[in-house]
Design a protein around this motif. Structure first.
Motif, PDB file in Angstrom:
ATOM      1  N   ARG A  12       1.036 -19.533  22.244  1.00  0.00           N
ATOM      2  CA  ARG A  12      -0.226 -19.120  22.855  1.00  0.00           C
ATOM      3  C   ARG A  12      -0.799 -17.971  22.039  1.00  0.00           C
ATOM      4  NH1 ARG A  12       0.105 -16.816  27.981  1.00  0.00           N
ATOM      5  NH2 ARG A  12       2.232 -16.186  27.547  1.00  0.00           N
ATOM      6  N   SER A  13      -2.102 -17.803  22.132  1.00  0.00           N
ATOM      7  CA  SER A  13      -2.730 -16.678  21.437  1.00  0.00           C
ATOM      8  C   SER A  13      -3.763 -16.038  22.347  1.00  0.00           C
ATOM      9  CB  SER A  13      -3.389 -17.142  20.130  1.00  0.00           C
ATOM     10  OG  SER A  13      -4.522 -17.950  20.396  1.00  0.00           O
ATOM     11  N   GLU A  14      -3.998 -14.773  22.093  1.00  0.00           N
ATOM     12  CA  GLU A  14      -5.077 -14.030  22.754  1.00  0.00           C
ATOM     13  C   GLU A  14      -6.034 -13.607  21.673  1.00  0.00           C
ATOM     14  OE1 GLU A  14      -5.632 -13.697  25.914  1.00  0.00           O
ATOM     15  OE2 GLU A  14      -3.793 -14.745  26.447  1.00  0.00           O
ATOM     16  N   PRO A  15      -7.226 -14.114  21.584  1.00  0.00           N
ATOM     17  CA  PRO A  15      -7.838 -15.140  22.423  1.00  0.00           C
ATOM     18  C   PRO A  15      -7.296 -16.536  22.103  1.00  0.00           C
ATOM     19  CG  PRO A  15      -9.342 -14.552  20.666  1.00  0.00           C
ATOM     20  CD  PRO A  15      -8.142 -13.641  20.538  1.00  0.00           C
ATOM     21  N   PRO A  16      -7.442 -17.465  23.056  1.00  0.00           N
ATOM     22  CA  PRO A  16      -6.964 -18.831  22.822  1.00  0.00           C
ATOM     23  C   PRO A  16      -7.885 -19.584  21.853  1.00  0.00           C
ATOM     24  CG  PRO A  16      -7.973 -18.646  24.990  1.00  0.00           C
ATOM     25  CD  PRO A  16      -7.949 -17.270  24.403  1.00  0.00           C
ATOM     26  N   GLY A  17      -7.436 -20.749  21.426  1.00  0.00           N
ATOM     27  CA  GLY A  17      -8.246 -21.596  20.547  1.00  0.00           C
ATOM     28  C   GLY A  17      -7.932 -21.431  19.077  1.00  0.00           C
ATOM     29  N   ALA A  18      -6.882 -20.704  18.741  1.00  0.00           N
ATOM     30  CA  ALA A  18      -6.509 -20.507  17.337  1.00  0.00           C
ATOM     31  C   ALA A  18      -5.755 -21.723  16.818  1.00  0.00           C
ATOM     32  CB  ALA A  18      -5.639 -19.258  17.201  1.00  0.00           C
ATOM     33  N   GLN A  19      -5.919 -22.001  15.545  1.00  0.00           N
ATOM     34  CA  GLN A  19      -5.207 -23.099  14.895  1.00  0.00           C
ATOM     35  C   GLN A  19      -3.793 -22.648  14.572  1.00  0.00           C
ATOM     36  OE1 GLN A  19      -6.566 -26.333  14.236  1.00  0.00           O
ATOM     37  NE2 GLN A  19      -4.392 -26.623  14.052  1.00  0.00           N
ATOM     38  N   VAL A  20      -2.798 -23.501  14.862  1.00  0.00           N
ATOM     39  CA  VAL A  20      -1.392 -23.151  14.644  1.00  0.00           C
ATOM     40  C   VAL A  20      -0.783 -24.109  13.626  1.00  0.00           C
ATOM     41  CG1 VAL A  20       0.865 -22.865  15.727  1.00  0.00           C
ATOM     42  CG2 VAL A  20      -1.192 -22.300  17.001  1.00  0.00           C
ATOM     43  N   TYR A  21      -0.048 -23.529  12.675  1.00  0.00           N
ATOM     44  CA  TYR A  21       0.692 -24.294  11.669  1.00  0.00           C
ATOM     45  C   TYR A  21       2.163 -23.887  11.758  1.00  0.00           C
ATOM     46  CZ  TYR A  21      -3.930 -25.030   9.634  1.00  0.00           C
ATOM     47  OH  TYR A  21      -5.240 -25.365   9.445  1.00  0.00           O
ATOM     48  N   LEU A  22       3.047 -24.878  11.706  1.00  0.00           N
ATOM     49  CA  LEU A  22       4.475 -24.625  11.684  1.00  0.00           C
ATOM     50  C   LEU A  22       5.033 -25.271  10.428  1.00  0.00           C
ATOM     51  CD1 LEU A  22       6.842 -23.361  13.260  1.00  0.00           C
ATOM     52  CD2 LEU A  22       7.232 -25.613  14.265  1.00  0.00           C
ATOM     53  N   ASP A  23       5.587 -24.442   9.546  1.00  0.00           N
ATOM     54  CA  ASP A  23       6.102 -24.911   8.256  1.00  0.00           C
ATOM     55  C   ASP A  23       5.041 -25.685   7.477  1.00  0.00           C
ATOM     56  OD1 ASP A  23       8.558 -23.730   8.784  1.00  0.00           O
ATOM     57  OD2 ASP A  23       9.368 -25.547   9.706  1.00  0.00           O
ATOM     58  N   GLY A  24       3.794 -25.206   7.544  1.00  0.00           N
ATOM     59  CA  GLY A  24       2.709 -25.815   6.792  1.00  0.00           C
ATOM     60  C   GLY A  24       2.067 -27.020   7.454  1.00  0.00           C
ATOM     61  N   GLU A  25       2.567 -27.457   8.591  1.00  0.00           N
ATOM     62  CA  GLU A  25       2.009 -28.608   9.301  1.00  0.00           C
ATOM     63  C   GLU A  25       1.166 -28.139  10.469  1.00  0.00           C
ATOM     64  OE1 GLU A  25       4.096 -32.180  10.771  1.00  0.00           O
ATOM     65  OE2 GLU A  25       5.537 -31.701   9.192  1.00  0.00           O
ATOM     66  N   VAL A  55      -0.955 -18.523  12.539  1.00  0.00           N
ATOM     67  CA  VAL A  55      -1.948 -18.637  13.599  1.00  0.00           C
ATOM     68  C   VAL A  55      -3.248 -18.074  13.041  1.00  0.00           C
ATOM     69  CG1 VAL A  55      -2.542 -18.008  15.962  1.00  0.00           C
ATOM     70  CG2 VAL A  55      -0.136 -18.294  15.327  1.00  0.00           C
ATOM     71  N   GLU A  56      -4.311 -18.904  13.064  1.00  0.00           N
ATOM     72  CA  GLU A  56      -5.581 -18.427  12.498  1.00  0.00           C
ATOM     73  C   GLU A  56      -6.758 -18.797  13.384  1.00  0.00           C
ATOM     74  OE1 GLU A  56      -6.594 -19.993   8.671  1.00  0.00           O
ATOM     75  OE2 GLU A  56      -6.307 -22.058   9.283  1.00  0.00           O
ATOM     76  N   LEU A  57      -7.701 -17.869  13.451  1.00  0.00           N
ATOM     77  CA  LEU A  57      -8.928 -18.041  14.209  1.00  0.00           C
ATOM     78  C   LEU A  57     -10.027 -17.312  13.450  1.00  0.00           C
ATOM     79  CD1 LEU A  57     -10.157 -19.109  16.898  1.00  0.00           C
ATOM     80  CD2 LEU A  57      -9.640 -16.887  17.889  1.00  0.00           C
ATOM     81  N   PRO A  58     -11.146 -17.986  13.169  1.00  0.00           N
ATOM     82  CA  PRO A  58     -12.225 -17.323  12.442  1.00  0.00           C
ATOM     83  C   PRO A  58     -12.656 -16.035  13.141  1.00  0.00           C
ATOM     84  CG  PRO A  58     -12.663 -19.676  12.576  1.00  0.00           C
ATOM     85  CD  PRO A  58     -11.462 -19.397  13.458  1.00  0.00           C
ATOM     86  N   GLY A  59     -12.824 -14.973  12.352  1.00  0.00           N
ATOM     87  CA  GLY A  59     -13.222 -13.672  12.881  1.00  0.00           C
ATOM     88  C   GLY A  59     -12.044 -12.788  13.251  1.00  0.00           C
ATOM     89  N   TYR A  60     -10.833 -13.322  13.079  1.00  0.00           N
ATOM     90  CA  TYR A  60      -9.617 -12.574  13.419  1.00  0.00           C
ATOM     91  C   TYR A  60      -8.660 -12.585  12.228  1.00  0.00           C
ATOM     92  CZ  TYR A  60     -11.225 -12.635  18.216  1.00  0.00           C
ATOM     93  OH  TYR A  60     -11.968 -12.455  19.344  1.00  0.00           O
ATOM     94  N   ARG A  61      -7.811 -11.574  12.179  1.00  0.00           N
ATOM     95  CA  ARG A  61      -6.804 -11.517  11.109  1.00  0.00           C
ATOM     96  C   ARG A  61      -5.834 -12.686  11.244  1.00  0.00           C
ATOM     97  NH1 ARG A  61      -5.602  -6.068   8.643  1.00  0.00           N
ATOM     98  NH2 ARG A  61      -7.222  -4.724   9.481  1.00  0.00           N
ATOM     99  N   LEU A  62      -5.471 -13.240  10.116  1.00  0.00           N
ATOM    100  CA  LEU A  62      -4.492 -14.317  10.055  1.00  0.00           C
ATOM    101  C   LEU A  62      -3.117 -13.767  10.407  1.00  0.00           C
ATOM    102  CD1 LEU A  62      -4.102 -17.351   8.786  1.00  0.00           C
ATOM    103  CD2 LEU A  62      -3.061 -16.032   6.958  1.00  0.00           C
ATOM    104  N   VAL A  63      -2.386 -14.469  11.263  1.00  0.00           N
ATOM    105  CA  VAL A  63      -1.006 -14.102  11.574  1.00  0.00           C
ATOM    106  C   VAL A  63      -0.111 -15.089  10.834  1.00  0.00           C
ATOM    107  CG1 VAL A  63       0.737 -13.962  13.375  1.00  0.00           C
ATOM    108  CG2 VAL A  63      -1.580 -13.164  13.838  1.00  0.00           C
ATOM    109  N   SER A  64       0.697 -14.573   9.930  1.00  0.00           N
ATOM    110  CA  SER A  64       1.648 -15.396   9.180  1.00  0.00           C
ATOM    111  C   SER A  64       2.988 -14.685   9.229  1.00  0.00           C
ATOM    112  CB  SER A  64       1.180 -15.564   7.736  1.00  0.00           C
ATOM    113  OG  SER A  64       2.115 -16.319   7.011  1.00  0.00           O
TER     114      SER A  64
END
Length: 142
Positions: free
Chosen positions: A33-46, A67-76
């Motif tokens: 889950r993310s705050e805010p919701p709607g972020a794209q999630v990748y696991l091992d590049g998938e 975890v990435e969402l436009p306008g927000y810092r990328l979480v890797s």
């Protein structure tokens, strides 16, 4: 020979042979889950979906989560999915094969996304558009 003993022996062998078919299994689920919701999630590049989302996995270990969402810092980050006590040798044989129902091992991850910093170029572009709108508003008759 005793036919009743043979029949019992055959039934016992069939029951033992069918035992793995009746066994349970372990279902491993990673929920993100993310705050805010709607972020794209990748696991091992998938790509696995938009938050909130879930994915089943087969093995424990270290996995790459993005975890990435436009306008927000990328979480890797690297996330370690550790087995619970009942999934360690030799207990995993019991939970994976002998128990006649499914056991769920669920890992919940929540990531709070920080707004991305605004670059100087983005600020200059907004100021340029504001000046342009002011000029147009002043030039047009009421």
């Amino acid at each position: 020979y005793d036919p009743l003993m043979v029949r019992r022996a055959v039934l016992l062998l069939l029951a033992l042979a069918a035992l793995p078919c009746l066994g349970g299994c372990v279902e491993r689920i990673l929920a993100v889950r993310s705050e805010p919701p709607g972020a794209q999630v990748y696991l091992d590049g998938e790509k696995i979906g938009l938050t909130p989302c879930e994915v089943k996995y087969l093995w424990y270990g270290t996995r790459e989560l993005v975890v990435e969402l436009p306008g927000y810092r990328l979480v890797s980050e690297l996330v370690t999915l550790s087995p619970p006590w009942w999934q360690v040798l030799p207990l995993d044989f019991v939970t994976d094969v002998l128990i006649p129902f499914t056991i769920t091992d669920r890992v919940d991850l929540v990531r709070t996304l920080e707004p991305a910093p605004v670059s100087k170029e983005e600020v200059q572009e907004v100021l340029r558009r504001a000046d342009d709108l002011r000029r147009r508003a002043a030039a047009s008759p009421p």
